[in-house]
Structures are given as C-alpha cells and as structure tokens.
Design a protein around this motif. Structure first.
Motif: not given
Length: 252
Positions: A145-150
């Motif tokens: 589970v990894v953070e991103s931002h659309p």
C-alpha cells in the motif's frame, strides 16, 4: 502478495475515496481487469492481499505527530503542480485523523502544529485513519500500500501541468485525453470501470482518478518514482512520499 501468483495474475490497484467508501480500479500487466467498491479499506485489502503487487491509495500515508513543518512530499508536490497546487491538502497530524468532529480535530491540529485544519483536510481524515490503522495492524501491507495523488499522477503522465480543475467538464475531457495518450484502451476502461460501480455512489471523477492511480501502479513507460526521492519515515516507520510514474523526475 501471494508468492504463488503468476506474472499475469499480479494485480495493480488504484484506490480512491468515493461517497460509498473506496473505489478500486484493478489492472494486470495486460491491462484493465475489473473495478469494485468497498465500504472501508480493510475490505479492500482483504480482497487483494493475495494478488496485489501494488495498491496506490489517493490519501496520505505516513503522518506527523506534530511540529510546524508540513509532511515533506506536500510542498514538493505543490511546487510541481503549480496552478493545480491547491489539489494537495495538508494532512492532519495522526491524532487529529481520529477525531470525528471538525472542531475537535482542528483544535488538536492547532495545538500540535500551530495550524488549523481545513474542512477539506477533515473530510479526508477518516480515510487517512483507515489506511494508517491498516498499516499499523498488518505489517505486510506496508510493502504493498503506497501513497500517491491523482493530480500528481496526471501531471506526470501528461508531462505538463493540466489546465482545468478536475471537477469541470473541461477537466474531465483533459484527463481522459491524458489517460488515452498513455494507454489507448483507457477511455473504454473508464467506461467499463464506471459500469462496474453500478448500485454504488461513485462519481465519474472518482473512477478517472482511480484509473490514473492504477496506470501509475502498473508496469509501463517511465519509472516508478517518488517525491521526495529519498523519503523520510514517520514516527511509526512509514515512508512519507507521493509516488508517480514518469520518464524523468519531477521538480528539482
């Protein structure tokens, strides 16, 4: 991910918030596989823990306990996004994500950072707390589970800053063009993913964002990178970063 999953079975999940919880758009190395809606992130993890190579979530992962400085990826992402910088909402401190009332959460955030908590940040808080609790309870999820931002994903896929807000018709068309330029099947995939969410309260913009996250998670052109390049860890050992895919690093 299960060690028995083959290359073709490995799944790459883009997971974003929606009014009914979480919308997941799922790809394999061959392209779009399916989409589904989950009431909370624990149910999403339970569905994909054996098959997901990577799950990109569109909410902050890795939280501060206090201090005047923001999380390291946030100013970097805002600098990269330029006119679209307001899409990046400063994350609450960990304790504030657990407070249901905005007034209580903002008092906690102000006491610990000197900054009040915006209503937009508080709207994200429940989703952030879900992911934070999941990663605290299930160590193996931390590798997946990894953070991103659309908005950062779209900026990276497009190679330039987008012109229109995601909530406008022009913004919808612009983002669909970006997805199509990266993957010719993306417009049809968005339609199929949208149809798969029937019976749930999911906006088209939610599906488009989750598709951008899934395409970023899936192996493809460019490299999987992060802001910052060498992310620091939060007090719980979680990396504070926003991931994206591009040929060259974004920013300085």
């Amino acid at each position: 991910m299960s060690e028995t999953a083959t290359e073709g079975e490995r799944q790459y999940v883009g997971a974003g918030r929606c009014p009914d919880g979480w919308v997941a758009v799922v790809h394999t190395v061959d392209g779009f596989d399916h989409a589904a809606v989950f009431p909370e992130v624990g149910a999403l993890w339970g569905r994909y823990e054996e098959t997901a190579e990577r799950i990109l979530v569109g909410v902050p992962v890795g939280l501060l306990e206090g201090g005047e400085d923001p999380r390291p990826p946030e100013p970097l992402a805002r600098e990269v996004l330029g006119p679209r910088a307001s899409a990046v909402v400063p994350a609450p401190v960990r304790e504030a994500t657990r407070k249901r009332r905005h007034a209580t959460a903002t008092r906690v955030n102000e006491r610990k950072t000197g900054r009040r908590l915006s209503k937009r940040a508080h709207e994200l808080a429940g989703y952030i707390a879900e992911v934070d609790s999941l990663l605290g309870a299930i160590p193996e999820a931390r590798e997946v589970v990894v953070e991103s931002h659309p908005e950062l994903c779209f900026r990276a896929l497009a190679g330039e800053t987008l012109s229109y807000d995601a909530g406008t018709a022009a913004g919808y068309a612009e983002r669909l063009r970006v997805l199509a330029a990266f993957d010719a099947d993306a417009p049809v995939d968005v339609v199929n993913a949208s149809e798969a969410t029937g019976g749930h309260e999911v906006r088209v913009a939610d599906v488009i964002d989750a598709t951008a996250l899934a395409l970023t998670a899936r192996p493809g052109p460019g490299e999987f990178r992060s802001l910052p390049t060498d992310p620091p860890l939060d007090p719980e050992g979680l990396p504070m970063r926003m991931c994206y895919r591009s040929e060259r690093p974004l920013g300085g």
